[in-house]
Scaffold this motif. Structure first.
Motif, PDB file in Angstrom:
ATOM      1  N   LEU A  98       2.242  11.739  -5.528  1.00 16.07           N
ATOM      2  CA  LEU A  98       3.208  10.692  -4.942  1.00 16.07           C
ATOM      3  C   LEU A  98       2.948   9.402  -5.648  1.00 16.07           C
ATOM      4  CD1 LEU A  98       5.758  10.171  -2.849  1.00 16.07           C
ATOM      5  CD2 LEU A  98       3.816   9.617  -1.274  1.00 16.07           C
ATOM      6  N   GLN A  99       3.951   8.783  -6.390  1.00 15.80           N
ATOM      7  CA  GLN A  99       3.711   7.531  -6.889  1.00 15.80           C
ATOM      8  C   GLN A  99       3.351   6.359  -6.046  1.00 15.80           C
ATOM      9  OE1 GLN A  99       3.215   7.547 -10.308  1.00 15.80           O
ATOM     10  NE2 GLN A  99       3.340   9.919 -10.008  1.00 15.80           N
ATOM     11  N   ALA A 100       2.876   5.261  -6.738  1.00 14.25           N
ATOM     12  CA  ALA A 100       2.531   4.174  -5.889  1.00 14.25           C
ATOM     13  C   ALA A 100       3.732   3.629  -5.453  1.00 14.25           C
ATOM     14  CB  ALA A 100       1.884   3.109  -6.691  1.00 14.25           C
ATOM     15  N   GLY A 101       3.976   3.263  -4.076  1.00 12.42           N
ATOM     16  CA  GLY A 101       5.043   2.911  -3.280  1.00 12.42           C
ATOM     17  C   GLY A 101       6.142   4.009  -2.838  1.00 12.42           C
ATOM     18  N   GLY A 102       5.665   5.053  -3.377  1.00  9.68           N
ATOM     19  CA  GLY A 102       6.588   6.463  -2.973  1.00  9.68           C
ATOM     20  C   GLY A 102       6.686   6.532  -1.573  1.00  9.68           C
ATOM     21  N   VAL A 103       7.717   7.261  -1.078  1.00 10.74           N
ATOM     22  CA  VAL A 103       7.918   7.771   0.268  1.00 10.74           C
ATOM     23  C   VAL A 103       8.520   9.247  -0.005  1.00 10.74           C
ATOM     24  CG1 VAL A 103       9.298   7.197   2.080  1.00 10.74           C
ATOM     25  CG2 VAL A 103       8.355   5.362   0.818  1.00 10.74           C
ATOM     26  N   ILE A 104       7.749   9.855   0.877  1.00  7.98           N
ATOM     27  CA  ILE A 104       8.414  11.175   1.246  1.00  7.98           C
ATOM     28  C   ILE A 104       9.305  11.000   2.738  1.00  7.98           C
ATOM     29  CG2 ILE A 104       7.993  13.889   1.592  1.00  7.98           C
ATOM     30  CD1 ILE A 104       5.565  13.543  -0.191  1.00  7.98           C
TER      31      ILE A 104
END
Length: 242
Positions: A98-104
Motif C-alpha cells: 500500500l503506497q505512501a498516502g494510500g487508503v484501502i
C-alpha cells in the motif's frame, strides 16, 4: 451466539531484517495493481508468491483451485521458512503493498474468517506506526515481526499515513485443529455455529423466517420451515442459554 474475534496477534516472532532482505530480492518484479480498483485510493499492488497454478499474473484467491508456489517464492528463503513453520495447508500467498498516502476503503470479504475455513494471516514486512487498520470501528497498528490474524469478514480498511510503502506478507491458510489451538491460546474466541445451519438465522428471527418460508408455498421451503421449527422447539425445551 458469542462475538467474533475481529483481529488477533498470534504468538509468533520473525526476524524483520531477514523479511526485508527477501523483499529486496523481489522488489523489482512486476507488481500487479489490485483487481478491485474501486476499493482503494492511490497505489495498492500485489506480488504472487503462491497462486492458482503458480501463475505470477493471477492474484485472485479462488476457491476449489489448484494452488502452487510461484517462481518468486523460490528466491525468498526466509519467506519459505516462515510459511513452512505454519502447520496447515496454504492457498493464496501474496506480498501486498500500500503506497505512501494510500487508503484501502472499509469493506468486508465474504466468508473470510477462521470459522469459515479461511485463516488470513498478515506478517508486516515493511511498516510504520502511521499505518493503521480500522476494524469494526477500532483502530490498530499491525506491528512488524509478528503474525496477525484478520477476520476479513469484519468491516475493515487501512490508511498508510507514513512516507513509505507498507508491505505485508499475506497468507491464506486452510483452518485446521492446529490453527484453532494457536488462535485460542492467543485469546481468540471461536464463533459458535448457528444451531439453524445458517449464521443469518437465530432465535430472534427464526419465527419470521419460518413464516416467510411457509408463505412461499414451495414444497422445499415448507420442509425447511418444519426443520427450523423442530430445532427451535428443542431449544425452547432445553431452557435458557447463558
Amino acid at each position: 451466539m458469542n462475538k467474533v474475534t475481529p483481529y488477533l496477534r498470534l504468538p509468533f516472532s520473525f526476524d524483520v531484517s531477514r523479511l526485508k532482505a527477501d523483499l529486496a530480492v523481489v522488489a523489482g518484479a512486476d507488481w500487479l495493481g489490485h483487481f478491485n480498483t474501486g476499493a482503494y485510493e492511490k497505489g495498492w499492488s500485489c506480488l504472487a508468491l503462491r497462486s492458482v497454478n503458480g501463475s505470477l499474473d493471477h492474484i485472485m484467491p479462488l476457491e476449489d483451485a489448484r494452488f502452487a508456489d510461484t517462481p518468486l517464492l523460490a528466491q525468498c528463503p526466509y519467506f519459505q521458512e516462515v510459511i513452512n513453520g505454519l502447520e496447515c495447508e496454504k492457498t493464496s500467498i501474496r506480498l501486498m503493498a500500500l503506497q505512501a498516502g494510500g487508503v484501502i476503503l472499509e469493506h468486508r470479504d465474504s466468508k473470510a474468517s477462521l470459522e469459515d475455513g479461511v485463516t488470513r494471516l498478515h506478517i508486516p514486512v515493511q511498516t510504520a506506526p502511521e499505518v493503521l487498520f480500522r476494524i469494526e470501528g477500532e483502530t490498530v497498528h499491525f506491528s512488524a515481526g509478528h503474525a496477525w490474524y484478520l477476520n476479513a469478514s469484519c468491516l475493515h480498511g487501512v490508511e498508510n499515513r507514513s512516507p513509505q510503502a507498507r508491505v505485508h506478507l499475506m497468507i491464506d491458510c486452510v483452518t485446521n485443529p492446529w490453527l484453532e489451538r494457536v488462535f485460542q491460546a492467543a485469546g481468540g474466541v471461536l464463533r459458535e455455529a448457528s444451531p439453524y445451519g445458517d449464521d443469518a438465522i437465530h432465535d430472534g428471527n427464526v419465527q419470521e423466517v419460518i413464516a416467510s418460508l411457509l408463505s412461499s408455498g414451495h414444497h422445499a421451503g415448507m420442509r425447511l420451515a418444519g426443520q427450523l421449527r423442530d430445532i427451535h422447539a428443542r431449544r425452547q425445551a432445553a431452557g435458557p442459554r447463558h
